[in-house]
Design an enzyme around this catalytic site. Structure first.
Site, PDB file in Angstrom:
ATOM      1  N   LYS A 109       0.866  -1.182   0.000  1.00 54.43           N
ATOM      2  CA  LYS A 109       0.000   0.000   0.000  1.00 54.43           C
ATOM      3  C   LYS A 109       0.891   1.215   0.000  1.00 54.43           C
ATOM      4  CE  LYS A 109      -4.471   0.852   0.161  1.00 54.43           C
ATOM      5  NZ  LYS A 109      -5.592   0.009  -0.323  1.00 54.43           N
TER       6      LYS A 109
HETATM    7  P1  NAD Z   1     -12.870   7.723  -2.601  1.00 55.12           P
HETATM    8  O1  NAD Z   1     -11.858   8.737  -2.292  1.00 55.12           O
HETATM    9  O2  NAD Z   1     -13.303   7.521  -4.009  1.00 55.12           O
HETATM   10  O3  NAD Z   1     -14.201   7.981  -1.736  1.00 55.12           O
HETATM   11  C1  NAD Z   1     -14.187   8.084  -0.348  1.00 55.12           C
HETATM   12  C2  NAD Z   1     -15.564   8.551   0.109  1.00 55.12           C
HETATM   13  O4  NAD Z   1     -15.590   8.545   1.528  1.00 55.12           O
HETATM   14  C3  NAD Z   1     -15.912   9.974  -0.321  1.00 55.12           C
HETATM   15  O5  NAD Z   1     -17.302  10.062  -0.592  1.00 55.12           O
HETATM   16  C4  NAD Z   1     -15.582  10.793   0.937  1.00 55.12           C
HETATM   17  O6  NAD Z   1     -16.324  12.004   1.008  1.00 55.12           O
HETATM   18  C5  NAD Z   1     -15.996   9.814   1.991  1.00 55.12           C
HETATM   19  N1  NAD Z   1     -15.384  10.054   3.295  1.00 55.12           N
HETATM   20  C6  NAD Z   1     -14.093  10.352   3.560  1.00 55.12           C
HETATM   21  N2  NAD Z   1     -13.935  10.530   4.866  1.00 55.12           N
HETATM   22  C7  NAD Z   1     -15.139  10.322   5.420  1.00 55.12           C
HETATM   23  C8  NAD Z   1     -15.625  10.379   6.716  1.00 55.12           C
HETATM   24  N3  NAD Z   1     -14.819  10.721   7.716  1.00 55.12           N
HETATM   25  N4  NAD Z   1     -16.943  10.101   6.929  1.00 55.12           N
HETATM   26  C9  NAD Z   1     -17.781   9.784   5.913  1.00 55.12           C
HETATM   27  N5  NAD Z   1     -17.361   9.728   4.645  1.00 55.12           N
HETATM   28  C10 NAD Z   1     -16.075  10.001   4.420  1.00 55.12           C
HETATM   29  O7  NAD Z   1     -12.314   6.336  -1.992  1.00 55.12           O
HETATM   30  P2  NAD Z   1     -12.746   4.867  -2.385  1.00 55.12           P
HETATM   31  O8  NAD Z   1     -11.843   4.368  -3.448  1.00 55.12           O
HETATM   32  O9  NAD Z   1     -14.221   4.820  -2.576  1.00 55.12           O
HETATM   33  O10 NAD Z   1     -12.339   4.074  -1.063  1.00 55.12           O
HETATM   34  C11 NAD Z   1     -13.211   3.943   0.044  1.00 55.12           C
HETATM   35  C12 NAD Z   1     -12.740   2.772   0.903  1.00 55.12           C
HETATM   36  O11 NAD Z   1     -12.765   1.581   0.120  1.00 55.12           O
HETATM   37  C13 NAD Z   1     -11.304   2.897   1.432  1.00 55.12           C
HETATM   38  O12 NAD Z   1     -11.239   2.250   2.691  1.00 55.12           O
HETATM   39  C14 NAD Z   1     -10.505   2.102   0.428  1.00 55.12           C
HETATM   40  O13 NAD Z   1      -9.289   1.634   0.958  1.00 55.12           O
HETATM   41  C15 NAD Z   1     -11.477   0.978   0.174  1.00 55.12           C
HETATM   42  N6  NAD Z   1     -11.240   0.254  -1.082  1.00 55.12           N
HETATM   43  C16 NAD Z   1     -11.234   0.903  -2.272  1.00 55.12           C
HETATM   44  C17 NAD Z   1     -11.037   0.180  -3.434  1.00 55.12           C
HETATM   45  C18 NAD Z   1     -11.098   0.807  -4.786  1.00 55.12           C
HETATM   46  O14 NAD Z   1     -11.052   0.066  -5.782  1.00 55.12           O
HETATM   47  N7  NAD Z   1     -11.233   2.103  -4.897  1.00 55.12           N
HETATM   48  C19 NAD Z   1     -10.818  -1.222  -3.374  1.00 55.12           C
HETATM   49  C20 NAD Z   1     -10.842  -1.845  -2.132  1.00 55.12           C
HETATM   50  C21 NAD Z   1     -11.055  -1.099  -0.994  1.00 55.12           C
END
Ligand code: NAD
Length: 419
Positions: A109
């Site tokens: 990561k």
């Molecule tokens: P992103 O940046 O696209 O979206 C994050 C979202 O969470 C946004 O809507 C933001 O406003 C919101 N957010 C941030 N802080 C917050 C808080 N304190 N309270 C409420 N909402 C909050 O990120 P993403 O890619 O959607 O990732 C989200 C989660 O999923 C992370 O834990 C990431 O590690 C995990 N994840 C992502 C992927 C991927 O393919 N993008 C794959 C596996 C896991």
């Protein structure tokens, strides 16, 4: 959501989960240390030129937790709270996730401590390119393959691919995944994590005998994962009654029109102010009396402080590490069905793997092939975890961790300890 900085870090939680696996698998403390300790950690300074001509130094990390099953794989996060401990935890979870899905990868990561909302697109490009060139010696299609995560997108991956390619002198699409389709990205990658979360929502509802049509749910986070998950759920007849993002939350007990909310977010950047719902306290989104809650934002949002108040019988972890160790114990005590992150959000790395394969073959699959393969592999993992949990009378999280740790440990044992 807790605002105080926790004294325990996500890496402490990740190591405690590994300890649980050790109790069941019975490996030695030496082997525990080997699995708990990242193989390689890189901390880099990222000096960048701001648009006003000033210079600023940001900090970034890349942690490679394990290589026993293949090159390391994991996303890159741009967020204000990024630090080495967080990146270590996320890297360890990636090792387990890849092993659980049977992918030939170890876990990694990366992240940059930055609030992207305070930087222009041109500044973010300079940050991404400089970060890439700083970690360049340790990444590559055979070594470590980054992908997007919180705060990064396919545009960041295009910059990373270009920076790496400029440096080596030829185009290397396999250096990262989550790229735009035009640059060797895979069809179905953008929605793969959300689709996988939806497969797990469907499987968990079925397990508890709850009809999907008319079931209710909430989603925390409306980014790459949460937005798509909410859309897949709504399309399947689940009423998504509350959604939050970092700025606030909205609620509509009749079910939020996800497409309309998406348009509102594209125009305004936040869920609040959406005319098809009323505002609510974001801290309550995961606590509403619904069938399933999907935390899909950041880690440690279900903790000892609020886990008792979770009413939904099902939690599907779209985010990585949304439930901390103490919160998890409470959910288990209360009989909640928790589909753990390493299974629930594994669709992203699974289709990243398909992207890497396609990038290296220069032969691209159609969407049907990608999504059918995704469903087959994720449902196989669900079945393995569910059956193992039932056999051992343990929660799904422990079952998923044990199955993955066992595979990584086995790889270590077969390769032997060098020298
Ligand atoms: P992103 O940046 O696209 O979206 C994050 C979202 O969470 C946004 O809507 C933001 O406003 C919101 N957010 C941030 N802080 C917050 C808080 N304190 N309270 C409420 N909402 C909050 O990120 P993403 O890619 O959607 O990732 C989200 C989660 O999923 C992370 O834990 C990431 O590690 C995990 N994840 C992502 C992927 C991927 O393919 N993008 C794959 C596996 C896991």
């Amino acid at each position: 959501m807790a605002t105080d900085k926790p004294t325990r870090t996500p890496f402490d939680d990740a190591k405690d989960q590994l300890r649980k696996a050790q109790e069941i698998l019975g490996f030695s403390d030496g082997q525990y240390e080997m699995l708990a300790t990242p193989r390689r950690e890189m901390a880099v300074a990222i000096p960048i030129r701001r648009d006003d001509g000033s210079t600023e130094v940001l900090h970034g990390y890349r942690v490679q937790h394990n290589f026993s099953r293949g090159p390391a794989k994991g996303g890159i996060r741009f967020a204000p709270q990024v630090d080495l401990e967080e990146v270590r935890a996320l890297a360890m979870w990636m090792s387990w996730k890849c092993a659980l899905l049977g992918l030939p990868y170890g876990g990694a990561k990366g992240g940059v401590t930055i609030d992207p909302s305070k930087y222009s697109q041109a500044e973010l490009e300079r940050v991404m390119r400089r970060y890439t060139s700083e970690i360049l010696p340790i990444i590559g299609p055979e070594k470590d393959i980054p992908a997007p995560d919180v705060g990064t997108s396919e545009q960041h991956m295009a910059w990373m691919m270009d920076t790496y390619s400029q440096s080596v002198g030829y185009t290397v699409p396999g250096v990262c995944t989550g790229k735009p389709v035009e640059l060797g990205g895979s069809l179905g990658r953008a929605e793969s994590t959300s689709l996988g979360v939806f497969f797990m929502v469907k499987a968990a509802l079925k397990k508890l005998g709850i009809n999907m049509e008319g079931a209710t749910g909430t989603v925390q986070g409306f980014g790459k994962v949460g937005r798509g998950a909410a859309a897949f759920m709504a399309r399947a007849g689940i009423k998504v009654v509350a959604i939050s993002d970092v700025y606030g939350a909205v609620r509509n007990d009749e079910g939020i029109d996800i497409e309309a909310l998406g348009k509102h977010v594209d125009e305004t950047g936040k869920v609040v102010g959406f005319s098809g719902a009323t505002e609510m306290d974001p801290a309550d989104v995961l606590l509403l009396d619904v069938d399933v809650v999907v935390p899909a934002a950041i880690e440690s949002v279900i903790t000892a402080a609020n886990a008792e108040k979770v009413k939904a019988p099902i939690v599907v972890e779209g985010a990585n590490g949304p439930t901390d160790f103490a919160g998890d114990a409470i959910l288990v005590k209360n009989g909640k069905l928790v589909v753990p992150d390493i299974l629930a959000n594994s669709g992203g790395v699974l289709v990243s793997y398909y992207e890497w394969v396609q990038s290296r073959d220069n032969f691209f699959w159609d969407l049907k092939r990608v999504q059918e393969n995704q469903e087959i592999r994720m449902m196989k993992a669900w079945k393995e975890v569910d059956e193992y949990a039932a056999k051992k009378q343990i929660p799904l999280r422990v079952a998923a961790t044990v199955l993955s740790v066992e595979r990584v440990l086995h790889a270590h044992q077969m390769r032997g300890l060098y020298p």
